[in-house]
Design a protein around this motif. Structure first.
Motif, short mmCIF file in Angstrom:
data_model
loop_
_atom_site.label_atom_id
_atom_site.label_comp_id
_atom_site.label_asym_id
_atom_site.label_seq_id
_atom_site.Cartn_x
_atom_site.Cartn_y
_atom_site.Cartn_z
N GLY A 193 0.81 -1.21 0.00
CA GLY A 193 0.00 0.00 0.00
C GLY A 193 0.84 1.25 0.00
O GLY A 193 2.07 1.22 0.18
N PHE A 194 0.17 2.39 -0.23
CA PHE A 194 0.83 3.67 -0.29
C PHE A 194 1.09 4.21 1.11
O PHE A 194 0.33 3.94 2.06
N ARG A 195 2.13 5.01 1.20
CA ARG A 195 2.42 5.76 2.42
C ARG A 195 2.29 7.24 2.09
O ARG A 195 3.03 7.77 1.26
N LEU A 196 1.34 7.87 2.74
CA LEU A 196 1.06 9.27 2.43
C LEU A 196 2.17 10.17 2.94
O LEU A 196 2.69 9.96 4.05
N PRO A 197 2.55 11.19 2.19
CA PRO A 197 3.62 12.10 2.63
C PRO A 197 3.09 13.14 3.61
O PRO A 197 1.89 13.36 3.74
N MET A 198 4.01 13.78 4.30
CA MET A 198 3.69 14.94 5.13
C MET A 198 4.40 16.15 4.52
O MET A 198 5.45 16.02 3.89
N TYR A 199 3.83 17.30 4.73
CA TYR A 199 4.37 18.48 4.08
C TYR A 199 5.21 19.30 5.05
O TYR A 199 5.06 19.20 6.27
N THR A 200 6.10 20.11 4.52
CA THR A 200 6.94 21.00 5.31
C THR A 200 7.25 22.25 4.48
O THR A 200 7.17 22.22 3.24
N ILE A 201 7.60 23.30 5.15
CA ILE A 201 7.98 24.56 4.50
C ILE A 201 9.32 25.00 5.09
O ILE A 201 9.43 25.21 6.30
N GLU A 202 10.33 25.12 4.22
CA GLU A 202 11.66 25.54 4.65
C GLU A 202 12.10 26.75 3.83
O GLU A 202 11.70 26.90 2.66
N GLU A 203 12.91 27.58 4.45
CA GLU A 203 13.38 28.78 3.76
C GLU A 203 14.37 28.43 2.67
O GLU A 203 14.37 29.04 1.60
N ARG A 204 15.24 27.47 2.93
CA ARG A 204 16.32 27.15 2.00
C ARG A 204 15.87 26.22 0.87
O ARG A 204 16.24 26.40 -0.28
N ARG A 205 15.09 25.19 1.23
CA ARG A 205 14.71 24.20 0.23
C ARG A 205 13.29 24.35 -0.29
O ARG A 205 12.90 23.65 -1.22
N GLY A 206 12.51 25.25 0.32
CA GLY A 206 11.16 25.53 -0.18
C GLY A 206 10.12 24.59 0.40
O GLY A 206 10.33 23.92 1.41
N VAL A 207 8.98 24.54 -0.27
CA VAL A 207 7.88 23.67 0.13
C VAL A 207 8.23 22.23 -0.22
O VAL A 207 8.72 21.95 -1.33
N GLY A 208 7.97 21.33 0.71
CA GLY A 208 8.36 19.95 0.47
C GLY A 208 7.34 18.94 0.94
O GLY A 208 6.52 19.21 1.82
N LEU A 209 7.39 17.78 0.33
CA LEU A 209 6.63 16.60 0.75
C LEU A 209 7.65 15.56 1.21
O LEU A 209 8.57 15.22 0.47
N GLN A 210 7.44 15.04 2.43
CA GLN A 210 8.43 14.15 3.03
C GLN A 210 7.82 12.79 3.33
O GLN A 210 6.64 12.67 3.67
N GLN A 211 8.66 11.78 3.22
CA GLN A 211 8.36 10.41 3.63
C GLN A 211 7.14 9.82 2.94
O GLN A 211 6.44 8.98 3.49
N GLY A 212 6.88 10.24 1.73
CA GLY A 212 5.85 9.59 0.94
C GLY A 212 6.44 8.42 0.18
O GLY A 212 7.61 8.45 -0.23
#
Length: 905
Positions: free
Chosen positions: A280-299
């Protein structure tokens, strides 16, 4: 004849009336009889029945089933007399097509009542009904025989409080309820206020309809992983459907917390309830960083390949170009082997090229762990622990202090084979060592070792072992190496060749013998022979024209050998003092172990060895170099130009006390306490040297206090005087010049230990997370967030100090340099559900804290909260996470993080 007919009718009527009355009386007598039996009426008379389904000439007794009314025939042994599996076969009669397929059994603790007129059967008090694989428990149960409908409800005490919730169990399905109606024929049920568990999840429904295939339709239902009757949270939907061992599906749903609706709505819900692992799928979590921008993690996606192997692939992606891909797989074959593999690649782009502090890093890391079960193949063992990657991977991609501070990668793959009842063994291994600071990499591929254990070559089969030559022992060790060294940034598989490897074979044969002399002295004689098979020679020549040192390397097959011989003596001197009377101290014992040895090592630059040569470097005094300087395995320890005849001496000390103890019954016992495990002084004198014959004097101290504090210390002293004008030692001892005995050079001390409180529940079983399975997953990086509230607090600490006496050329005098650091880590329960963790240290020399990490954990029953931060330094960051504990809802979480890159100004 006209009179005979009425007379026969009267007789027949009287017979029927008498039989019915007899049955009625017997049924009434058993009406409130023992409630723990399924039989309402028993015909206890025994008769002989002819043939048919019965055994001829066998005595039987009849039993009447309480619910179906079927008559059962039981022989005198109590055995079933049926030829087949049905009641028809047992009785030899035909039954109604409306009869149940199986026998219904029941019991109750209060009473059982049969209403013959309406064919109703009642059970009161902890009632239980069993039918096939179905079990029904309730306070009261009523069964209607005509409709095959059973109704169950709870019982109440005199105050109106419910005594216990009824339960329904069929196979692996189990639920509790307030009221239930179940049809034995159609196998359908209507249940109100049902609470059902599916794996880690629970379903609370106002009403459910259960079908013959065990599927369920629920009205006004809540899905939750909270085990409380009133859950802390849930996903509420008007309609749901449960497909057994597959999935729970719902329509539009709303997340409720403490029964309060939230603004979070779901268009539908799918909750897998199948047993075992599923892809099955693993849903990502989102984050906002100044250096790397908007991100989706651990999906990512989880692949349940089979019952032995799985694979999880996850990734991070950021709006400014950074990404991270990783894969983790674990495998196990019980009683054979288990292991795990993880691979990760990270591309980090911080900022744009015109921004200050912008940069790009490309890192990777691989980890493989494998363990074989020793019982699967006795005598054969294969283990692997492999960790390698770029030196900066942990710095740029980890938020764990232990990984950030990890400056060394080490790997080891080992195959071992031993032969039963044989004195030899074989080991084949590959090793890797990588320094993340210097970026130096050493690879041994492969290393082969064949070992023959100690044996007595001159001992015969019938010898007693008392002759002097029978005490001579020998060993044999064969070691073949193939090694290459490089800097990780310059390494390339395309450029790698066999010529980049150093290789060689080392044979070692140690011979020794031990004898007792004058009863108290142990004499040891030994000789150590080494032979080397090497593949290169190296010669250095000074080139005066270009003022440089030229090197010539010759490849081929070369041999070298060395040996040394030694003789040693040691004894033990015991000092014992016992104390009488009622004092707690019973005695003191001091063990003194003096030793001396003499070792001879030849000059390897002279004949017949000639392994060393002299060369001029920059017009300086000629120095010796080894012809096998860069060859693998051969290390003559600089023994060129003269032989060595070292006389070594030392003394060891051990101090213990014995104290009286008392147990809970006031009986007196004793206990030994070690005050000094080891306190040694060692030195040496080289008889072959013409100057500086005395070696440095070393002191070592070690002890353990209260089984908590480990204390180790050491010091180095120089017996020779020092010329502060020339900045070097003088070939005269301090004792000869009247300046004392030795001169202090360096000392170090370390104190470490751990303290742990008594568990709250000493008798509690080992936590599930500490099982063998947990240990396996922990080593593979799958399960490292376990928090044990059963231990209120624990603390680990260490302190290291070094003081050195250094020569200052400008001041032409000695200066003392003092370095000391402290490290500590621990956790403690702020409350029964709050835990605080800290890991830090302090460098007293630089007057600053080391990398520090603070963590707070809150157990919210079915939820958990974590706050972890590195509050200062280059790795300054924090992470907050609020999530459901159950894995089935692992994506229901709130995460906030600030990356350490954003802290760089």
């Amino acid at each position: 004849m006209h009179c005979l007919t009425p007379i026969l009718a009267v007789i027949f009527t009287l017979f029927l009336t008498t039989t019915a009355e007899a049955q009625k009386v017997r049924k009434g007598a058993d009406r409130f009889g023992p409630a723990d039996t399924t039989t309402i009426y028993k015909a206890v008379d025994t008769i002989k029945l002819p043939g048919g389904a019965m055994k001829p000439d066998t005595v039987y007794r009849y039993e009447t089933d309480s619910l179906t009314g079927d008559t059962l025939a039981i022989d005198s042994t109590g055995a079933d007399t049926t030829a087949g599996g049905s009641i028809e076969n047992r009785l030899g009669i035909r039954l109604s097509p409306d009869a149940l397929e199986s026998v219904v059994t029941s019991k109750a603790t209060d009473s059982a009542v049969m209403d013959m007129e309406r064919n109703l059967f009642y059970l009161y008090g902890d009632a239980q009904v069993n039918y096939e694989d179905l079990q029904l428990n309730a306070g009261e149960i009523a069964y209607a025989q005509e409709s095959n409908l059973v109704t169950a409800s709870p019982s109440f005490d005199s105050s109106g409080a419910q005594l216990a919730r009824p339960s329904f169990t069929q196979g692996q399905e189990k639920f509790t309820y307030d009221s239930l109606q179940y049809n034995f024929k159609s196998k359908r049920a209507i249940v109100r206020n049902a609470r059902t568990q599916y794996g880690e999840g629970f379903v609370h429904s106002q009403q459910i309809k259960r079908n013959p295939d065990q599927s369920i339709y629920g009205l006004q239902s809540v899905y939750t992983t909270c085990a409380l009757d009133t859950p802390h949270f849930g996903i509420k939907a008007k309609k749901i459907k449960v497909i057994p061992n597959k999935v729970i599906a719902s329509g539009p749903a709303n997340i409720n917390i403490e029964e309060v609706p939230t603004p979070i709505f779901l268009p539908f819900g799918l909750f897998p309830i199948s047993q075992g692992q599923r892809s099955g799928f693993r849903l990502p979590m989102y984050t906002i960083e100044e250096r790397r921008g908007v991100g989706l993690q651990q999906g990512g996606y989880y692949f349940a390949i089979n019952e032995y192997v799985d694979f999880l692939v996850t990734g991070d992606v950021y709006s400014r170009g950074s990404y991270n891909v990783s894969g983790v797989s674990s495998y196990t074959n019980r009683y054979h082997y288990s292991g795990g593999l993880s691979l990760a690649y990270a591309y980090n782009k911080t900022g744009e090229v015109w921004e200050q502090g912008a940069g790009i890093s490309k890192d990777f890391k691989a980890n493989w762990e494998h363990r074989s079960d020793a019982k699967s193949r006795p005598g054969v063992n294969f283990n692997a622990s492999v960790v390698f990657g770029t030196a900066t991977y942990n710095n740029f991609n980890s938020y764990t202090v232990n990984q950030i501070l990890q400056n060394q990668y080490q790997s080891n793959i080992t195959y071992q084979k031993s032969w039963q009842n044989k004195p030899y063994s074989l080991t084949v291994s590959a090793r890797h060592s990588q320094n993340n600071q210097t970026r130096e990499v050493n690879v041994l591929l492969p290393e082969v070792n064949f070992f023959v254990a100690q044996f007595n070559p001159f001992e015969g089969k019938s010898s007693t072992g008392n002759r002097w030559y029978e005490k001579i022992t020998a060993q044999y060790n064969f070691n073949a190496l193939n090694r290459t060294d490089f800097i990780d940034s310059t390494f390339s598989l395309r450029k790698l060749s066999l010529g980049d490897f150093d290789n060689g074979i080392h044979h070692n044969i140690p011979i020794s013998a031990s004898y007792n002399v004058l009863r108290f002295i142990n004499m040891t004689f030994g000789a150590n022979y080494n032979e080397y098979w090497l593949t290169r020679k190296t010669y250095h020549f000074f080139n005066p024209a270009e003022d440089r040192l030229d090197t010539n390397v010759y490849k081929g097959f070369f041999t070298a050998r060395d040996f040394n011989a030694s003789v040693g003596a040691n004894t033990r001197i015991y000092g014992l003092r016992m104390f009488r009377g009622g004092s707690k101290l019973m005695g003191i014992r001091h063990v003194l172990t003096p030793s001396a040895s003499l070792t001879f090592t030849p000059d390897y630059a002279a004949a017949p060895f000639r392994y060393g040569y002299q060369t001029l470097e920059g017009g300086q005094t000629p120095i010796y170099r080894s012809t096998f300087e860069n060859s693998l395995g051969f290390a003559p320890n600089g023994q060129f130009g003269n032989f060595s005849s070292m006389l070594a001496f030392g003394i060891d000390n051990n101090l213990q006390i014995k104290v009286r103890t008392k147990d809970g019954k006031d009986s007196v016992g004793s206990k030994n306490i070690r005050l000094i495990d080891n306190f040694s002084i060692n030195g040496g004198y080289d008889l072959a040297k013409d100057s500086f014959r005395w070696s440095l004097v070393t002191m070592r101290f070690a002890t353990n206090l209260f089984n908590v504090l480990n204390i180790q210390a050491g010091a180095v002293f120089d017996p020779y005087d020092f010329d502060y004008t020339l900045g070097r030692n003088i070939n005269s001892t301090l004792l000869e010049r009247g300046g004392g005995v030795v001169r202090f050079r360096q000392a170090n001390a370390s104190i470490g230990g751990s303290l742990r409180s008594v568990p709250n529940d000493r008798n509690r079983n080992k936590p599930e997370a500490q099982t063998e399975e947990y240990e396996r997953l922990l080593s593979y990086g799958r399960y490292n967030d376990y928090v044990d509230f059963n231990v209120p607090w624990n603390l680990s600490f260490s302190y290291n100090a070094t003081v050195a006496r250094n020569y200052d050329k400008l001041l032409q005098q000695d200066t003392l340099a003092f370095y000391h650091t402290a490290m500590f880590s621990g956790d403690f329960n702020l409350t029964p559900r709050w835990k605080f963790e800290i890991q830090s240290g302090y460098n007293f020399t630089e007057e600053q804290l080391s990398v520090t990490q603070l963590s707070i954990y809150r157990d919210l029953h079915c939820w958990e909260m974590r706050l972890s931060t590195v509050p200062f330094g280059l790795n300054k960051n924090f992470q907050f996470q609020l999530n459901v504990k159950a894995q089935i809802l692992q994506d229901l979480k709130l995460v906030r993080r600030r990356d350490f890159r954003d802290a760089i100004q």
